[in-house]
Design an enzyme around this catalytic site. Structure first.
Site, PDB file in Angstrom:
ATOM      1  N   MET A   1     -11.375  -5.855   5.797  1.00 42.99           N
ATOM      2  CA  MET A   1     -10.587  -4.924   6.602  1.00 42.99           C
ATOM      3  C   MET A   1     -10.269  -5.571   7.941  1.00 42.99           C
ATOM      4  O   MET A   1     -11.178  -5.945   8.687  1.00 42.99           O
ATOM      5  CB  MET A   1     -11.339  -3.618   6.819  1.00 42.99           C
TER       6      MET A   1
ATOM      7  N   ASP B   1      -6.686  -6.355   4.208  1.00 43.16           N
ATOM      8  CA  ASP B   1      -6.102  -5.016   4.306  1.00 43.16           C
ATOM      9  C   ASP B   1      -6.058  -4.591   5.763  1.00 43.16           C
ATOM     10  O   ASP B   1      -7.098  -4.363   6.379  1.00 43.16           O
ATOM     11  CB  ASP B   1      -6.940  -4.026   3.485  1.00 43.16           C
TER      12      ASP B   1
ATOM     13  N   MET C   1     -12.157   4.375  -0.060  1.00 41.81           N
ATOM     14  CA  MET C   1     -12.746   4.583   1.259  1.00 41.81           C
ATOM     15  C   MET C   1     -13.382   5.964   1.256  1.00 41.81           C
ATOM     16  O   MET C   1     -12.944   6.895   1.935  1.00 41.81           O
ATOM     17  CB  MET C   1     -11.666   4.444   2.338  1.00 41.81           C
TER      18      MET C   1
ATOM     19  N   HIS D   1      -8.578   1.192  -3.777  1.00 44.84           N
ATOM     20  CA  HIS D   1      -9.516   0.937  -2.681  1.00 44.84           C
ATOM     21  C   HIS D   1     -10.150   2.263  -2.288  1.00 44.84           C
ATOM     22  O   HIS D   1      -9.498   3.117  -1.680  1.00 44.84           O
ATOM     23  CB  HIS D   1      -8.732   0.312  -1.523  1.00 44.84           C
TER      24      HIS D   1
ATOM     25  N   HIS E   1      -1.323  -1.232  -4.265  1.00 44.60           N
ATOM     26  CA  HIS E   1      -2.592  -0.929  -3.602  1.00 44.60           C
ATOM     27  C   HIS E   1      -2.650   0.566  -3.299  1.00 44.60           C
ATOM     28  O   HIS E   1      -1.733   1.115  -2.679  1.00 44.60           O
ATOM     29  CB  HIS E   1      -2.702  -1.740  -2.311  1.00 44.60           C
TER      30      HIS E   1
ATOM     31  N   MET F   1      -8.876   7.984   0.479  1.00 41.86           N
ATOM     32  CA  MET F   1      -9.669   8.377   1.649  1.00 41.86           C
ATOM     33  C   MET F   1     -10.139   9.811   1.497  1.00 41.86           C
ATOM     34  O   MET F   1      -9.422  10.652   0.955  1.00 41.86           O
ATOM     35  CB  MET F   1      -8.834   8.235   2.924  1.00 41.86           C
TER      36      MET F   1
ATOM     37  N   ASP G   1      -4.821   3.423  -1.447  1.00 44.28           N
ATOM     38  CA  ASP G   1      -5.865   3.691  -0.465  1.00 44.28           C
ATOM     39  C   ASP G   1      -6.378   5.121  -0.628  1.00 44.28           C
ATOM     40  O   ASP G   1      -5.697   6.081  -0.263  1.00 44.28           O
ATOM     41  CB  ASP G   1      -5.325   3.495   0.951  1.00 44.28           C
TER      42      ASP G   1
ATOM     43  N   SER H   1       0.841  -1.196   0.000  1.00 43.33           N
ATOM     44  CA  SER H   1       0.000   0.000   0.000  1.00 43.33           C
ATOM     45  C   SER H   1       0.870   1.237   0.000  1.00 43.33           C
ATOM     46  O   SER H   1       1.661   1.451   0.935  1.00 43.33           O
ATOM     47  CB  SER H   1      -0.892   0.006   1.240  1.00 43.33           C
TER      48      SER H   1
END
Length: 232
Positions: free
Chosen positions: A141, A177, A72, A70, A37, A41, A39, A12
């Site tokens: 998660m 994750d 979020m 991913h 990966h 957010m 992330d 990540s």
């Protein structure tokens, strides 16, 4: 992307050097990473703000393999096309991010990308059963989403095991994750996971100038998982 259940390590970049993302992506891939990966957010669905589509577009030329994005964020649907256009290979949305997750997964699939479904530690798997025909990946998660470097939540191992039984022989990856290390990788692999997201565990071991540490940590996590799963 050819489907199989071999162990994949997906560093990540949340834990990478933000001033050198391109070089960091190249370094971990050169050292054996299978996926990158990302992330994303939004400071709303989770209590942190990270990256957007423009950053994904900027690093895409530096990623030879799979870019695993991913999300979020909430809402998700207005941003799917932007992340697809930015070069994501897999776009994962949270079950908890909105009331119409089936529609969201349809929208991801409509872009031609692989569709992932993420579930938080406090979320059960009953709803996943009704979405199996829509997904290519389930992301479990094993920390509460929002920050890197958190401790692994061991109660999720039973959830992974139940998901693996539910999925059966369907071509759906189980991705983990949160808190993946040499110690936790065997636990999730034995329960049925095949994609392991590792942020701090990988990036704390080296740097762009000394990437051998990345490789050592990737190999150690992979080996621990493969041994636990009984891989040769």
């Amino acid at each position: 992307m050819t489907f199989d259940r071999r162990i994949r390590i997906a560093p990540s970049i949340l834990a990478a050097d933000f001033a050198a993302f391109g070089a960091e992506c190249r370094a971990v891939e050169d050292q054996g990473a299978d996926w990158i990966h990302v992330d994303v957010m939004d400071g709303h669905f989770v209590p942190n703000i990270t990256f957007g589509p423009q950053m994904c577009r900027a690093i895409r030329p530096h990623v030879r393999g799979v870019m695993d994005v991913h999300l979020m964020i909430a809402p998700v649907d207005p941003y799917i096309e932007a992340f697809a256009s930015a070069g994501a290979d897999i776009i994962t949305a949270h079950l908890e991010a909105g009331p119409h997750i089936h529609r969201t997964l349809q929208a991801i699939r409509a872009t031609g990308k692989k569709a992932g479904l993420a579930i938080n530690p406090g979320t059960g798997i009953d709803a996943v059963a009704h979405l199996l025909d829509m997904i290519d990946l389930v992301c479990v998660m094993t920390v509460n989403p929002g920050f890197g470097g958190q401790k692994f939540i061991h109660s999720q191992i039973d959830k992974i095991r139940s998901l693996r039984a539910m999925i059966g022989d369907r071509p759906i990856h189980i991705e983990i994750d949160g808190g993946i290390t040499e110690d936790t990788a065997p636990l999730v692999a034995a329960a049925g996971a095949d994609v392991l997201v590792a942020g701090s565990a990988v990036f704390s071991a080296g740097s762009v100038a000394a990437p051998e540490g990345y490789g050592a940590r990737i190999r150690a996590i992979r080996a621990a998982a493969e041994v636990a799963r009984g891989a040769p």
